[in-house]
Design a protein around this motif. Structure first.
Motif, PDB file in Angstrom:
ATOM      1  N   ARG A   5       0.810  -1.222   0.000  1.00 36.76           N
ATOM      2  CA  ARG A   5       0.000   0.000   0.000  1.00 36.76           C
ATOM      3  C   ARG A   5       0.846   1.277   0.000  1.00 36.76           C
ATOM      4  N   ARG A   6       2.143   1.148  -0.211  1.00 42.31           N
ATOM      5  CA  ARG A   6       3.002   2.337  -0.099  1.00 42.31           C
ATOM      6  C   ARG A   6       2.609   3.454  -1.060  1.00 42.31           C
ATOM      7  N   LEU A   7       2.302   3.112  -2.292  1.00 41.81           N
ATOM      8  CA  LEU A   7       1.923   4.155  -3.259  1.00 41.81           C
ATOM      9  C   LEU A   7       0.539   4.710  -2.963  1.00 41.81           C
ATOM     10  N   ILE A   8      -0.389   3.846  -2.616  1.00 42.91           N
ATOM     11  CA  ILE A   8      -1.753   4.279  -2.289  1.00 42.91           C
ATOM     12  C   ILE A   8      -1.714   5.297  -1.155  1.00 42.91           C
ATOM     13  N   ASP A   9      -0.936   4.989  -0.118  1.00 42.25           N
ATOM     14  CA  ASP A   9      -0.865   5.882   1.038  1.00 42.25           C
ATOM     15  C   ASP A   9      -0.060   7.143   0.743  1.00 42.25           C
ATOM     16  N   ARG A  10       1.021   7.002   0.005  1.00 42.91           N
ATOM     17  CA  ARG A  10       1.884   8.157  -0.264  1.00 42.91           C
ATOM     18  C   ARG A  10       1.240   9.144  -1.235  1.00 42.91           C
ATOM     19  N   PHE A  11       0.560   8.616  -2.245  1.00 38.10           N
ATOM     20  CA  PHE A  11      -0.078   9.485  -3.234  1.00 38.10           C
ATOM     21  C   PHE A  11      -1.502   9.880  -2.825  1.00 38.10           C
ATOM     22  N   ASN A  12      -2.042   9.170  -1.816  1.00 40.87           N
ATOM     23  CA  ASN A  12      -3.429   9.398  -1.387  1.00 40.87           C
ATOM     24  C   ASN A  12      -4.401   9.136  -2.537  1.00 40.87           C
ATOM     25  N   ILE A  13      -4.275   7.933  -3.119  1.00 37.62           N
ATOM     26  CA  ILE A  13      -5.147   7.515  -4.222  1.00 37.62           C
ATOM     27  C   ILE A  13      -5.840   6.209  -3.826  1.00 37.62           C
ATOM     28  N   GLU A  14      -6.874   5.862  -4.570  1.00 34.15           N
ATOM     29  CA  GLU A  14      -7.638   4.663  -4.250  1.00 34.15           C
ATOM     30  C   GLU A  14      -6.971   3.398  -4.767  1.00 34.15           C
ATOM     31  N   PHE A  15      -6.409   3.492  -5.979  1.00 29.57           N
ATOM     32  CA  PHE A  15      -5.795   2.327  -6.611  1.00 29.57           C
ATOM     33  C   PHE A  15      -4.343   2.636  -6.994  1.00 29.57           C
ATOM     34  N   ILE A  26      -2.543  12.849 -24.533  1.00 33.50           N
ATOM     35  CA  ILE A  26      -3.514  13.104 -23.464  1.00 33.50           C
ATOM     36  C   ILE A  26      -3.321  14.505 -22.909  1.00 33.50           C
ATOM     37  N   ASP A  27      -4.366  15.001 -22.249  1.00 32.90           N
ATOM     38  CA  ASP A  27      -4.278  16.289 -21.566  1.00 32.90           C
ATOM     39  C   ASP A  27      -5.119  16.238 -20.303  1.00 32.90           C
ATOM     40  N   ALA A  28      -5.567  17.392 -19.831  1.00 28.20           N
ATOM     41  CA  ALA A  28      -6.303  17.480 -18.573  1.00 28.20           C
ATOM     42  C   ALA A  28      -7.545  16.582 -18.547  1.00 28.20           C
ATOM     43  N   GLU A  29      -8.206  16.424 -19.690  1.00 32.82           N
ATOM     44  CA  GLU A  29      -9.439  15.639 -19.726  1.00 32.82           C
ATOM     45  C   GLU A  29      -9.189  14.186 -19.303  1.00 32.82           C
ATOM     46  N   MET A  30      -8.115  13.576 -19.822  1.00 29.30           N
ATOM     47  CA  MET A  30      -7.773  12.210 -19.444  1.00 29.30           C
ATOM     48  C   MET A  30      -7.325  12.150 -17.988  1.00 29.30           C
ATOM     49  N   ALA A  31      -6.535  13.132 -17.578  1.00 30.18           N
ATOM     50  CA  ALA A  31      -6.053  13.156 -16.195  1.00 30.18           C
ATOM     51  C   ALA A  31      -7.216  13.201 -15.210  1.00 30.18           C
ATOM     52  N   ILE A  32      -8.206  14.025 -15.500  1.00 31.12           N
ATOM     53  CA  ILE A  32      -9.389  14.158 -14.639  1.00 31.12           C
ATOM     54  C   ILE A  32     -10.136  12.827 -14.561  1.00 31.12           C
ATOM     55  N   ALA A  33     -10.316  12.186 -15.711  1.00 30.70           N
ATOM     56  CA  ALA A  33     -11.063  10.929 -15.757  1.00 30.70           C
ATOM     57  C   ALA A  33     -10.370   9.829 -14.947  1.00 30.70           C
ATOM     58  N   VAL A  34      -9.049   9.719 -15.073  1.00 32.23           N
ATOM     59  CA  VAL A  34      -8.318   8.690 -14.328  1.00 32.23           C
ATOM     60  C   VAL A  34      -8.364   8.987 -12.830  1.00 32.23           C
ATOM     61  N   ALA A  35      -8.276  10.267 -12.471  1.00 27.30           N
ATOM     62  CA  ALA A  35      -8.393  10.650 -11.059  1.00 27.30           C
ATOM     63  C   ALA A  35      -9.770  10.267 -10.521  1.00 27.30           C
ATOM     64  N   GLN A  36     -10.802  10.510 -11.323  1.00 29.70           N
ATOM     65  CA  GLN A  36     -12.162  10.148 -10.909  1.00 29.70           C
ATOM     66  C   GLN A  36     -12.317   8.642 -10.776  1.00 29.70           C
ATOM     67  N   GLY A  37     -11.510   7.885 -11.516  1.00 33.18           N
ATOM     68  CA  GLY A  37     -11.550   6.429 -11.445  1.00 33.18           C
ATOM     69  C   GLY A  37     -10.724   5.860 -10.302  1.00 33.18           C
ATOM     70  N   GLY A  38      -9.964   6.728  -9.610  1.00 36.13           N
ATOM     71  CA  GLY A  38      -9.200   6.273  -8.456  1.00 36.13           C
ATOM     72  C   GLY A  38      -7.711   6.108  -8.668  1.00 36.13           C
ATOM     73  N   GLY A  39      -7.228   6.404  -9.886  1.00 35.76           N
ATOM     74  CA  GLY A  39      -5.795   6.298 -10.164  1.00 35.76           C
ATOM     75  C   GLY A  39      -5.091   7.634  -9.983  1.00 35.76           C
ATOM     76  N   LEU A  40      -3.770   7.645 -10.249  1.00 33.22           N
ATOM     77  CA  LEU A  40      -3.001   8.888 -10.166  1.00 33.22           C
ATOM     78  C   LEU A  40      -3.043   9.600 -11.513  1.00 33.22           C
ATOM     79  N   ALA A  41      -3.609  10.807 -11.510  1.00 38.09           N
ATOM     80  CA  ALA A  41      -3.676  11.618 -12.727  1.00 38.09           C
ATOM     81  C   ALA A  41      -2.290  12.122 -13.090  1.00 38.09           C
ATOM     82  N   SER A  42      -1.943  12.060 -14.372  1.00 38.96           N
ATOM     83  CA  SER A  42      -0.659  12.573 -14.846  1.00 38.96           C
ATOM     84  C   SER A  42      -0.887  13.559 -15.975  1.00 38.96           C
ATOM     85  N   LEU A  43      -0.112  14.631 -15.967  1.00 40.06           N
ATOM     86  CA  LEU A  43      -0.166  15.625 -17.039  1.00 40.06           C
ATOM     87  C   LEU A  43       1.199  15.714 -17.708  1.00 40.06           C
TER      88      LEU A  43
END
Length: 358
Positions: A5-15, A26-43
């Motif tokens: 769980r090191r990444l989950i706890d350090r990044f404060n993400i669900e998955f 990709i741009d902000a639109e993809m980043a937002i969607a992945v964040a909404q899905g519980g992953g780490l958004a990247s730009l």
């Protein structure tokens, strides 16, 4: 549920799923969607100005409260070599004539700037939770400024030697990028692509060599791949190619068709598109000029001569000169919303790990 769980706890993400920062795709639109899905958004910021990067982060911040990863290139900038540029333009001249273009007409230079003071100021201003680098790390003074913001620093390693160097020089998390991965090789201590190990060989060796968490990258496109990454000792997986056919992707319609039709044999590593080795679906210029060509100018200048050809071919619905960066698991991509895909990937990974544990 997750064995590490090191990444989950350090990044404060669900998955423990990191969206690969795919510049141009990709741009902000993809980043937002992945964040909404519980992953780490990247730009991806490698092809953006400091002002545009600031604008993209603000779009994400307005839509989600999730952490964001800003990605930068930190290659050593090389001035264009007029003689080599002329040789390259001569090599491409038949394509120019075929498309009714003047091979001697001036063209815009390729825009892939390395991390500098202006980008560092953006990081200090916006304070992203995560900052990742490709091609090593920036100079120590800049890296100190980034770390002073509180950001977790990631960088890619393609060999164990690079992973050790990254840990010794300040990386908090290491992305172990196997040869299967799409896009540019993150290599910075070697130029020999023939020696790069695959993900399955690289990840456990990097895990054994460093103390920081390791993210597996390359050829991971479903829950089985994520479960395998954890079995090898990784604390998470970085996924890019699987997202390219999502509606939030900026990939053009002809490129989407090429990606949808690709198989496990479709990708090659080439230097023709930018001057630096990168994996993508083979297109016409990669097949006919490369995939590796000694004529290609140094990164990123090879892309300059291809610019007019790319634009002309795309007007005809062709991807003959278009970067189709993708990994070897390209055929496993899905046409579904990115948030939904992120949750599906995580669910499938947990199910597979539970099945194996049983």
């Amino acid at each position: 549920m997750w064995p590490d769980r090191r990444l989950i706890d350090r990044f404060n993400i669900e998955f423990p799923i990191v969206l690969a920062p795919m510049a141009g795709a990709i741009d902000a639109e993809m980043a937002i969607a992945v964040a909404q899905g519980g992953g780490l958004a990247s730009l991806p910021c490698a092809m953006l100005s400091a002002e545009k990067a600031r604008e993209q982060v603000n779009i994400v911040r307005q839509r989600v409260t999730a952490p964001v990863n800003l990605n930068f290139f930190c290659h050593r900038a090389v001035d264009a070599d007029p003689e080599r540029e002329a040789t390259w333009r001569q090599r491409l001249a038949p394509y120019y004539r075929e498309h009714g273009l003047d091979p001697n007409a001036p063209v815009n230079a390729a825009n892939r700037a390395p991390f500098d003071d202006a980008f560092c100021a953006v990081v200090e201003e916006l304070k992203p939770e995560v900052v990742s680098f490709h091609f090593g790390l920036p100079e120590p003074k800049l890296l100190q400024r980034v770390k002073a913001t509180g950001a977790v620093v990631l960088s890619s390693a393609t060999t164990v030697k690079e992973a050790i160097w990254l840990e010794e020089n300040g990386a908090d998390v290491i992305i172990a990028q196997g040869a299967e991965a799409g896009g540019h090789r993150g290599m910075f201590l070697t130029e020999n692509i023939a020696e790069q190990p695959g993900t399955f060989a690289l990840v456990p060796q990097v895990v054994d060599a460093v103390k920081v968490p390791v993210i597996a990258a390359g050829g991971i496109a479903d829950g089985r791949g994520i479960a395998a990454a954890f079995a090898l000792g990784a604390a998470g997986a970085q996924i890019g190619t699987a997202y390219l056919r999502c509606p939030e992707s900026k990939v053009s319609a002809p490129a989407r068709i090429a990606l949808a039709q690709a198989s496990d044999e479709s990708t090659v590593i080439t230097n023709v598109m930018t001057g630096r080795p990168a994996r993508g679906v083979a297109n016409r210029v990669m097949r006919e000029v490369g995939p590796i060509s000694p004529d290609a100018p140094a990164f990123p200048h090879a892309a300059t001569g291809l610019g007019p050809l790319k634009a002309a071919a795309e007007k005809q619905g062709k991807v003959d000169f278009t970067n189709l960066w993708a990994g070897q698991a390209v055929r496993m991509g899905k046409e579904m919303p990115a948030a939904e895909l992120t949750r599906a990937l995580a669910g499938a990974a947990l199910a597979r790990m539970s099945q194996l544990a049983g």
